[in-house]
Design a protein around this motif. Structure first.
Motif, PDB file in Angstrom:
ATOM      1  N   VAL A 210      -4.350  19.087   7.039  1.00 14.62           N
ATOM      2  CA  VAL A 210      -3.196  18.926   6.906  1.00 14.62           C
ATOM      3  C   VAL A 210      -2.904  17.631   7.677  1.00 14.62           C
ATOM      4  CG1 VAL A 210      -1.181  19.335   8.685  1.00 14.62           C
ATOM      5  CG2 VAL A 210      -2.453  21.233   7.633  1.00 14.62           C
ATOM      6  N   LYS A 211      -4.077  17.031   8.562  1.00 16.56           N
ATOM      7  CA  LYS A 211      -4.000  15.642   9.213  1.00 16.56           C
ATOM      8  C   LYS A 211      -4.366  14.729   8.033  1.00 16.56           C
ATOM      9  CE  LYS A 211      -4.308  12.345  12.083  1.00 16.56           C
ATOM     10  NZ  LYS A 211      -3.264  11.845  13.108  1.00 16.56           N
ATOM     11  N   LEU A 212      -5.280  15.019   7.126  1.00 16.84           N
ATOM     12  CA  LEU A 212      -5.388  14.028   5.880  1.00 16.84           C
ATOM     13  C   LEU A 212      -4.486  13.799   5.000  1.00 16.84           C
ATOM     14  CD1 LEU A 212      -9.249  14.795   5.219  1.00 16.84           C
ATOM     15  CD2 LEU A 212      -8.280  12.626   6.397  1.00 16.84           C
ATOM     16  N   TRP A 213      -3.757  15.064   4.697  1.00 13.99           N
ATOM     17  CA  TRP A 213      -2.365  14.944   4.051  1.00 13.99           C
ATOM     18  C   TRP A 213      -1.283  14.070   4.541  1.00 13.99           C
ATOM     19  CZ3 TRP A 213       2.218  17.195   5.379  1.00 13.99           C
ATOM     20  CH2 TRP A 213       3.268  17.281   4.298  1.00 13.99           C
ATOM     21  N   ASN A 214      -1.332  14.385   5.899  1.00  5.67           N
ATOM     22  CA  ASN A 214      -0.206  13.665   6.514  1.00  5.67           C
ATOM     23  C   ASN A 214      -0.607  12.081   6.717  1.00  5.67           C
ATOM     24  OD1 ASN A 214       0.978  12.896   9.628  1.00  5.67           O
ATOM     25  ND2 ASN A 214       2.254  14.362   8.331  1.00  5.67           N
ATOM     26  N   GLY A 215      -1.574  11.656   6.987  1.00  9.66           N
ATOM     27  CA  GLY A 215      -1.944  10.118   7.482  1.00  9.66           C
ATOM     28  C   GLY A 215      -2.378   9.341   6.546  1.00  9.66           C
ATOM     29  N   THR A 216      -3.007   9.867   5.389  1.00 16.87           N
ATOM     30  CA  THR A 216      -4.023   8.904   4.620  1.00 16.87           C
ATOM     31  C   THR A 216      -3.306   8.120   3.762  1.00 16.87           C
ATOM     32  OG1 THR A 216      -5.611  10.753   4.423  1.00 16.87           O
ATOM     33  CG2 THR A 216      -5.797   9.066   3.034  1.00 16.87           C
ATOM     34  N   GLY A 217      -2.410   8.231   3.151  1.00 17.52           N
ATOM     35  CA  GLY A 217      -1.542   7.389   2.521  1.00 17.52           C
ATOM     36  C   GLY A 217      -0.908   6.100   3.143  1.00 17.52           C
ATOM     37  N   TYR A 218      -0.462   6.586   4.436  1.00 15.65           N
ATOM     38  CA  TYR A 218      -0.050   5.444   5.518  1.00 15.65           C
ATOM     39  C   TYR A 218      -1.350   4.603   5.889  1.00 15.65           C
ATOM     40  CZ  TYR A 218       2.115   4.023   9.989  1.00 15.65           C
ATOM     41  OH  TYR A 218       2.441   3.079  11.032  1.00 15.65           O
ATOM     42  N   GLY A 219      -2.258   5.171   6.263  1.00 17.60           N
ATOM     43  CA  GLY A 219      -3.328   4.488   6.587  1.00 17.60           C
ATOM     44  C   GLY A 219      -4.042   3.562   5.422  1.00 17.60           C
ATOM     45  N   ALA A 220      -3.925   3.842   4.447  1.00  9.47           N
ATOM     46  CA  ALA A 220      -4.339   3.308   3.072  1.00  9.47           C
ATOM     47  C   ALA A 220      -3.672   1.999   3.035  1.00  9.47           C
ATOM     48  CB  ALA A 220      -4.532   4.005   1.713  1.00  9.47           C
ATOM     49  N   VAL A 221      -2.346   2.087   3.194  1.00  8.96           N
ATOM     50  CA  VAL A 221      -1.507   0.632   3.156  1.00  8.96           C
ATOM     51  C   VAL A 221      -2.028  -0.602   3.803  1.00  8.96           C
ATOM     52  CG1 VAL A 221       0.769  -0.360   3.669  1.00  8.96           C
ATOM     53  CG2 VAL A 221       0.612   2.153   2.941  1.00  8.96           C
ATOM     54  N   LEU A 222      -2.591  -0.256   5.135  1.00  9.50           N
ATOM     55  CA  LEU A 222      -3.214  -1.558   5.829  1.00  9.50           C
ATOM     56  C   LEU A 222      -4.473  -2.362   5.012  1.00  9.50           C
ATOM     57  CD1 LEU A 222      -3.000  -0.111   9.482  1.00  9.50           C
ATOM     58  CD2 LEU A 222      -1.646  -1.941   8.300  1.00  9.50           C
ATOM     59  N   TYR A 223      -5.369  -1.288   4.497  1.00  9.56           N
ATOM     60  CA  TYR A 223      -6.476  -1.598   3.800  1.00  9.56           C
ATOM     61  C   TYR A 223      -5.985  -2.608   2.495  1.00  9.56           C
ATOM     62  CZ  TYR A 223      -8.844   0.690   7.388  1.00  9.56           C
ATOM     63  OH  TYR A 223      -9.375   1.163   8.685  1.00  9.56           O
ATOM     64  N   MET A 224      -4.979  -1.931   1.961  1.00 16.37           N
ATOM     65  CA  MET A 224      -4.451  -2.263   0.524  1.00 16.37           C
ATOM     66  C   MET A 224      -4.113  -3.759   0.844  1.00 16.37           C
ATOM     67  SD  MET A 224      -3.092   0.992  -1.215  1.00 16.37           S
ATOM     68  CE  MET A 224      -1.966  -0.078  -2.521  1.00 16.37           C
ATOM     69  N   SER A 225      -3.188  -3.863   1.919  1.00 21.76           N
ATOM     70  CA  SER A 225      -2.812  -5.309   1.818  1.00 21.76           C
ATOM     71  C   SER A 225      -3.869  -6.314   2.232  1.00 21.76           C
ATOM     72  CB  SER A 225      -1.572  -5.348   3.102  1.00 21.76           C
ATOM     73  OG  SER A 225      -2.524  -5.034   4.557  1.00 21.76           O
ATOM     74  N   VAL A 226      -4.929  -5.808   2.980  1.00 25.97           N
ATOM     75  CA  VAL A 226      -6.176  -6.778   3.273  1.00 25.97           C
ATOM     76  C   VAL A 226      -6.569  -7.167   1.758  1.00 25.97           C
ATOM     77  CG1 VAL A 226      -8.275  -7.216   4.335  1.00 25.97           C
ATOM     78  CG2 VAL A 226      -6.816  -5.723   5.407  1.00 25.97           C
ATOM     79  N   LEU A 227      -7.062  -6.204   0.950  1.00 24.13           N
ATOM     80  CA  LEU A 227      -7.500  -6.153  -0.333  1.00 24.13           C
ATOM     81  C   LEU A 227      -6.772  -7.263  -1.119  1.00 24.13           C
ATOM     82  CD1 LEU A 227      -8.817  -2.664  -1.337  1.00 24.13           C
ATOM     83  CD2 LEU A 227     -10.151  -4.521  -0.088  1.00 24.13           C
ATOM     84  N   ALA A 228      -5.106  -7.056  -0.956  1.00 23.93           N
ATOM     85  CA  ALA A 228      -4.395  -7.902  -1.793  1.00 23.93           C
ATOM     86  C   ALA A 228      -4.552  -9.454  -1.485  1.00 23.93           C
ATOM     87  CB  ALA A 228      -3.059  -7.461  -1.844  1.00 23.93           C
ATOM     88  N   GLY A 229      -5.134  -9.561  -0.300  1.00 21.67           N
ATOM     89  CA  GLY A 229      -5.247 -10.971   0.250  1.00 21.67           C
ATOM     90  C   GLY A 229      -6.543 -11.618  -0.155  1.00 21.67           C
ATOM     91  N   ILE A 230      -7.687 -10.871  -0.817  1.00 22.73           N
ATOM     92  CA  ILE A 230      -8.871 -11.484  -1.073  1.00 22.73           C
ATOM     93  C   ILE A 230      -8.801 -12.332  -2.280  1.00 22.73           C
ATOM     94  CG2 ILE A 230     -11.135 -10.990  -1.961  1.00 22.73           C
ATOM     95  CD1 ILE A 230     -11.018  -8.264  -0.614  1.00 22.73           C
ATOM     96  N   ASP A 231      -9.280 -13.640  -1.951  1.00 27.37           N
ATOM     97  CA  ASP A 231      -9.302 -14.796  -3.067  1.00 27.37           C
ATOM     98  C   ASP A 231     -10.002 -14.139  -4.082  1.00 27.37           C
ATOM     99  OD1 ASP A 231      -9.374 -17.019  -4.464  1.00 27.37           O
ATOM    100  OD2 ASP A 231      -9.820 -18.352  -2.650  1.00 27.37           O
ATOM    101  N   GLN A 232      -9.197 -14.585  -5.197  1.00 26.72           N
ATOM    102  CA  GLN A 232      -9.650 -14.049  -6.515  1.00 26.72           C
ATOM    103  C   GLN A 232     -11.068 -14.428  -6.922  1.00 26.72           C
ATOM    104  OE1 GLN A 232      -8.909 -10.925  -8.210  1.00 26.72           O
ATOM    105  NE2 GLN A 232      -8.052 -10.551  -6.236  1.00 26.72           N
ATOM    106  N   GLN A 233     -11.251 -15.799  -6.427  1.00 26.63           N
ATOM    107  CA  GLN A 233     -12.211 -16.685  -6.760  1.00 26.63           C
ATOM    108  C   GLN A 233     -13.758 -16.172  -6.264  1.00 26.63           C
ATOM    109  OE1 GLN A 233     -10.822 -20.067  -5.176  1.00 26.63           O
ATOM    110  NE2 GLN A 233     -10.974 -21.288  -7.179  1.00 26.63           N
ATOM    111  N   MET A 234     -13.303 -15.262  -5.402  1.00 30.22           N
ATOM    112  CA  MET A 234     -14.663 -14.739  -4.829  1.00 30.22           C
ATOM    113  C   MET A 234     -15.071 -13.681  -5.967  1.00 30.22           C
ATOM    114  SD  MET A 234     -14.950 -15.128  -1.061  1.00 30.22           S
ATOM    115  CE  MET A 234     -14.908 -13.440  -0.117  1.00 30.22           C
TER     116      MET A 234
END
Lengths: 308, 301
Positions: free
Chosen positions: B165-189
């Motif tokens: 239940v907890k994973l269902w409830n919170g995972t999508g929300y938690g993933a957003v933060l990491y996704m925003s970090v990933l979107a900021g990675i310089d593609q040159q890397m």
């Protein structure tokens, strides 16, 4: 994070959309469906035929539909409408109040010359690290402030939060040019005018993000209601849901239902479907509003995680 | 002194604007902190918090005397914290990376929106959803597997149920933060890594994961402070506060909530609350200090 540090968006590398991509998409799609099914179940059950629910159980795709649940709730659920009113009142007033006072607070924190800046920053940070806990909070709210059964107890404690202040402060810091407020002051605008006419309107995106998070927190707050609210006319939706768990009759006092209607409902209240119909009524508004705020909300989350 | 007051008077507009938040923190956060003295008092509702007589460490002796209850709920609290944090973080990062790698961006956006939705459903409503799955007569699980398990009576299943239940409830929300970090990675890397002959997995290991590290640290630090606190709704609402499940579902927060409702055991509860607040604060200070030693730029303060 300063804007100029973000590398200019470059076109992503061309990725091979071969079989790997399709496997990835399938897995993610599966996760998404698994995530959505429980929500679908609520809607399915709310529109299900009561007899089918009791004999065959809950189903993702019910074979027989019926509006009895909604009918019962909408026609005889007077308490539902009172609770709707309470929840809307608490959500709107709390969110508006919180946004204004937190925006003002955040604004004062960004003025370098303000001597209390550091003190107030620390003042706002400590509650994030240390709290008095439920018990002393409960005793102080009831025995010192006399807030038992008072709607203020649903509004005030939730209206400020450290995280939201950080988000607003970071936003002012990074997105509102200093020159703008400075020139306003030079032109003779007072501190209030500078804030309300220049800063506040420019804060809109961050206010939308924080506002949405606050509104859902208010809408979903059950604990304060359960602890402090006793009378029916101050019962918010979440408390109503808790009461329904014990008996659906809280919602549909059988006395109010005319016997002819009871006969039509085969002598019994459509318990399961009416309960689920109520759940739909409670979570529905958030689901409807969410898409409009999603963009701001995600941005806000991101700002909040970057320490200012 | 006079000079300082003059300085403040010069900023009176700012003082007034900061006042409402200052006062709300004072009355709704700081005064309850002072209420922690309750742990050293023999609380009497009629006398109120401040007038109640002191009783030294008697409450803590009481805590030790009923070790069994206290140990169990503390253990449950910490165990769930560990499971939720470990499983949650793993799943959040996996989803974030998968979404980031996905070439169909439009589809990714839609899926992300859906994944976040559960966080907005309160546990009072989630409770009904879980019931629809677990009810012994009408529940989906029993129907699907033809079993007749009485889920709300069997404590041993609940660690799994609550985790799901907890994973269902919170995972999508938690993933957003990491996704925003990933979107900021310089593609040159990534380009550079590709030129150096790194395959997809190597790129994830050497470019993606290291750039997620700061965010992971911040999230961990923030969560350590609440190690003694739980998502009360999950443990109180979703379990229907069923007494037979307490051995695996009672956490400190839900115990306190029950104590308040039954107006019982205030001494014990006050001592437990004190323990909860102090341990949380010490942990967050310690872990922040540790991070500051290793990666100063990732520390919270």
């Amino acid at each position: 994070m300063h804007r100029q540090n973000i590398p200019a968006a470059r076109p992503r590398l061309k990725r091979k959309s071969g079989s790997g991509q399709f496997i990835l998409a399938t897995i993610l799609l599966l996760v998404t469906v698994l995530c959505a099914l429980p929500i679908e179940l609520v809607f399915a059950a709310a529109f299900s035929d009561e007899e089918m629910l009791t004999s065959q159980g809950f189903m993702f795709f019910p074979s027989r539909f019926s509006l009895d649940g909604f009918n019962a709730v909408l026609r005889y659920g007077k308490q539902l409408f009172i609770s709707y009113g309470v929840t809307i009142f608490v959500t709107v007033s709390g969110t508006v109040l919180g946004l204004i006072i937190m925006a003002m607070f955040a604004h004062t924190l960004t003025a370098k010359s303000f001597p209390l800046r550091h003190f107030l920053t620390i003042w706002a940070m400590i509650p994030m690290l240390f709290s008095g806990g439920q018990l002393s909070t409960y005793i102080i709210y009831t025995s010192m402030y006399n807030l038992r059964d008072n709607l203020l107890v649903l509004i005030l404690p939730l209206c400020v939060s450290t995280m939201n202040i950080i988000i607003l402060r970071t936003y002012i810091h990074t997105s509102i040019p200093k020159e703008l407020t400075d020139s306003a002051r030079i032109d003779g605008a007072g501190e209030y005018r500078t804030f309300f006419q220049i800063v506040l309107p420019l804060m809109k995106p961050s206010l939308a993000a924080v506002g949405f998070m606050m509104a859902t927190a208010y809408w979903n707050d059950w604990q304060n209601a359960l602890l402090f609210i006793t009378s029916n006319n101050k019962k918010p939706l979440q408390l109503l849901l808790i009461n329904i768990q014990k008996s659906i009759e809280t919602l549909l006092s059988t006395r109010n239902i005319p016997s002819s209607a009871l006969v039509a409902m085969q002598g019994s209240i459509p318990q399961y479907s009416a309960t689920m119909a109520t759940v739909v009524m409670v979570i529905g508004p958030i689901m409807i509003v969410y898409p409009f705020f999603q963009k701001y909300f995600i941005k806000g989350l991101t700002i909040g995680s970057v320490k200012g | 002194m006079k000079k300082q007051l003059q300085l403040l008077w010069g900023h009176r507009a700012q003082v007034i604007m900061a006042m409402p938040v200052f006062l709300i923190f004072l009355f709704f956060s700081y005064v309850p902190m002072a209420g922690l003295v309750l742990a050293f008092k023999d609380f009497d509702y009629k006398l109120g918090l401040w007038q109640s007589p002191w009783n030294g460490l008697a409450n803590f002796k009481f805590l030790l005397a009923s070790k069994q209850t206290f140990l169990q709920m503390t253990l449950n609290t910490v165990m769930y914290y560990l499971i939720f944090t470990a499983a949650g973080m793993l799943l959040e990062i996996a989803i974030a990376i998968a979404m980031d790698q996905l070439a169909f961006k439009r589809l990714g956006k839609v899926m992300q929106s859906v994944l976040i939705v559960p966080i907005f459903i309160s546990y009072t409503a989630v409770q009904f959803i879980v019931y629809a799955f677990l009810s012994s007569n009408t529940g989906i699980i029993n129907n699907l597997f033809g079993s007749s398990t009485r889920w709300y009576m069997e404590a041993k299943y609940w660690p799994v149920i609550l985790t799901v239940v907890k994973l269902w409830n919170g995972t999508g929300y938690g993933a957003v933060l990491y996704m925003s970090v990933l979107a900021g990675i310089d593609q040159q890397m990534y380009e550079a890594a590709q030129i150096d002959g790194a395959n997809k997995w190597q790129q994830i290991r050497h470019v993606t994961l290291p750039s997620l590290l700061p965010m992971m640290t911040v999230m961990l630090l923030l969560s350590v402070g609440s190690i003694m606190h739980s998502d009360t709704g999950l443990f109180y609402q979703v379990t229907r506060n069923s007494g037979t499940l307490y051995s695996t579902t009672q956490v400190i927060d839900s115990y306190i909530l029950n104590a308040i409702f039954h107006n019982s055991n205030f001494g014990f509860t006050a001592a437990a609350t004190f323990f909860q607040s102090v341990v949380g604060t010490i942990l967050i200070l310690l872990s922040n200090a540790a991070v500051r030693k290793i990666h100063p730029e990732n520390a919270l303060f």
